[in-house]
Design an enzyme around this catalytic site. Structure first.
Site, PDB file in Angstrom:
ATOM      1  N   SER A 134      90.768  38.304  63.281  1.00  7.73           N
ATOM      2  CA  SER A 134      90.434  38.641  61.915  1.00  7.73           C
ATOM      3  C   SER A 134      89.781  40.031  61.765  1.00  7.73           C
ATOM      4  CB  SER A 134      89.468  37.604  61.350  1.00  7.73           C
ATOM      5  OG  SER A 134      88.268  37.589  62.106  1.00  7.73           O
TER       6      SER A 134
ATOM      7  N   LYS B 290      82.823  45.616  60.576  1.00  5.48           N
ATOM      8  CA  LYS B 290      83.573  44.540  59.917  1.00  5.48           C
ATOM      9  C   LYS B 290      82.814  44.015  58.704  1.00  5.48           C
ATOM     10  CE  LYS B 290      85.898  40.164  61.169  1.00  5.48           C
ATOM     11  NZ  LYS B 290      86.146  39.207  62.280  1.00  5.48           N
TER      12      LYS B 290
ATOM     13  N   SER C 280      89.325  37.044  67.642  1.00  7.95           N
ATOM     14  CA  SER C 280      89.365  37.962  66.491  1.00  7.95           C
ATOM     15  C   SER C 280      88.971  39.394  66.793  1.00  7.95           C
ATOM     16  CB  SER C 280      88.477  37.435  65.362  1.00  7.95           C
ATOM     17  OG  SER C 280      89.089  36.330  64.758  1.00  7.95           O
TER      18      SER C 280
END
Lengths: 470, 62
Positions: free
Chosen positions: A150, A80, A174
């Site tokens: 996210s 990420k 997330s």
């Protein structure tokens, strides 16, 4: 194109070990898959082809010398874009950090590299992981739909086979939400299990770093490598071998089901039905299914979480907001402004009530002697992005408030929580089951979720690139 | 508690916090602030006098 990209990490490792495939071939398969899928799903913000090739070649040299570093050696993994990567832009999905090149890897990236993993690229995140904007990433099962967030790119890249596994972060769901809506496995570990050093923060007490993969066993293999450490963000607890002891039977384990909160009227019928069927399967695998009454103070988890989250996040952004406020997406900026306005006494009150919520969850686990609490991961399936409401600025139910309703409890109390795919809606959109565990009880979650995957084949189904449901 | 939350009040609070709010942000920020105060009100309904905060100081020197 070869099908190497659909191997699990365990299978790929066995092929590498036996010299039936090379790390360079695995990487080629993944890069080809990226070229095929990215125009549809936009999971990566940066593909690190050159460095990945060098890492794969190094892995092949080790394999040739009989010196593989472990199960992740030579395996392509996505990270990420909230995690610092030495020499590679880390922008956290924001113009505020555009062009920022860290001088050091985040500890989680460093540990992956030490384990021989091939870092294939940086995956897309919502701006600073706040979940308020909608990034270009699209759901792997229907490209009109929300990819979850996210850790959007992490979830999608694993689901479409453009990474064997990925690293995400989870402050209120997330990791679990993108894993669930893309039909893969995601683990939010116990707070302090995985280092947060070098990861752009939201809240030090809510944030966690964890793995996403297509199988439970693969998540366990990744956690084995990234768990532990000696920096201040890690709690000193022994790290067991999470991938050992996984069997198809659950005899002796107790699984709790709480129906007032997690099966409330906002849960879609098909989600509810899939969860009930999955719970039956756990029973058939030998688990004792235990009814748990409404957990004390559970209804306060979201209010506690959001109060802590907005204040903590705004504290980190304090200077950026004042000097570069115009660079944020408006919805993110408003949440950062909001955090500046929360009274200090409310923040302290939230931290006090948080201990009540934690005690309520602990009492439920202890009174009913359960190893896990299971529930739908989120009340809904995903939906077309134009129908999505992630706005936290208004009152009433939104998609995001529904996600937080089911997920925030793990962050507020610090316990581990995992999602595992359990079926599809009528629209062929994935549904997930969430397993809450005891603090540092990841091993039990792996055991339960793995047994479920041994009995089902949802995790073996893959999305079709270019699919859009009319 | 959330009644009477209006843009002028938010503007005053922002001045105290020393943040400049773009004009276009005021309607959404005002709504967000009212929503946040509703969450805080739910927490205020709990008797917290005997509770210790979930985050505590560890005085050990490392």
């Amino acid at each position: 194109m070869s099908d190497l990209h659909w191997l699990t990490i365990r299978e790929a490792g066995e092929r590498l070990e036996a010299r039936d495939a090379s790390a360079s071939e695995l990487l080629d398969a993944v890069l080809a898959r990226i070229a095929e899928t990215e125009p549809h799903v936009h999971a990566f913000v940066t593909v690190m082809e050159d460095s990945a090739r060098a890492e794969a070649e190094a892995a092949d040299r080790r394999a040739g010398a009989g010196e593989r570093l472990g199960p992740l050696d030579g395996i392509p993994i996505g990270v990420k874009d909230l995690c610092h990567t030495k020499g590679v832009v880390t922008s956290a999905g924001s113009k505020v950090l555009e062009g920022f090149v860290p001088k050091q890897d985040a500890v989680v990236v460093e540990r992956l590299r030490t384990g021989g993993a091939v870092i294939v690229g940086k995956t897309v995140t919502h701006e600073f992981a706040y979940g308020q904007d909608i990034p270009p990433t699209r759901n792997s099962w229907d490209h009109r739909c929300y990819p979850g967030g996210s850790s959007a790119g992490s979830g999608v890249s694993v689901a479409v086979g453009s990474a064997f596994g990925a690293i995400g972060t989870d402050t209120g769901g997330s990791i679990r939400v993108p894993a669930s809506v893309n039909g893969i496995v995601g683990l939010k570990p116990t707070a302090g299990r995985v280092s947060r050093r070098g990861v752009v923060p939201m809240s030090p007490t809510l944030d966690t770093v964890g793995p996403l993969a297509r199988t439970v066993e693969d998540c366990a293999l990744i956690l084995n490598v990234i768990a532990g450490g000696d920096d201040a963000t890690v709690i000193d607890e022994p790290v067991p071998d999470y991938a050992s002891g996984l069997t198809e039977r659950l005899d002796g384990l107790r699984v709790g089901v709480e129906r007032s909160y997690f099966f409330y009227e906002g849960v879609r019928d098909d989600v509810r039905a899939a969860a009930e069927e999955a719970i039956d399967t756990l029973g058939q695998q030998g688990a004792k299914v235990v009814e748990v009454p409404m957990i004390d103070h559970i209804e306060l988890a979201s209010a506690v979480g959001i109060t802590v989250l907005v204040a903590d996040t705004s504290e980190w952004h304090r200077t950026f907001l004042r000097e570069h406020g115009d660079l944020y997406v408006q919805a993110t900026r408003i949440m950062l402004q909001l955090g500046e306005l929360v009274p200090a006494t409310a923040y302290v009150r939230a931290q006090k009530v948080r201990s009540l919520v934690r005690d309520g969850l602990r009492n439920a686990f202890e009174q009913h002697e359960i190893d896990a609490l299971v529930a739908p991961t989120i009340p809904l399936t995903t939906m077309p992005v134009e129908m999505l409401s992630v706005d936290l600025t208004g009152t009433g139910e939104t998609a995001l408030s529904g996600f937080l309703h089911h997920c925030f409890l793990a962050n507020v109390t610090g316990v581990p929580a995992m999602t595992v795919p359990i079926g599809f809606s009528d629209e062929l959109l994935p549904i997930g089951l969430q397993l809450y565990g005891r603090p540092f009880g990841e091993a039990a979650l792996f055991r339960i979720a793995h047994a479920y995957q041994e009995a089902t084949d949802w995790h073996r189904r893959h999305p079709e690139v270019g699919r859009v449901v009319a | 508690m959330t009644d009477g939350i209006h843009e002028e009040l938010v503007e005053a609070a922002a001045r105290v916090a020393d943040i400049e709010i773009p004009t276009l942000d005021f309607p959404l920020l005002t709504a967000a602030f009212a929503n946040q105060l509703a969450a805080i009100a739910a927490l205020d309904a709990v008797n917290a006098s005997e509770l210790e905060p979930a985050t505590t100081l560890d005085p050990r020197w490392r």
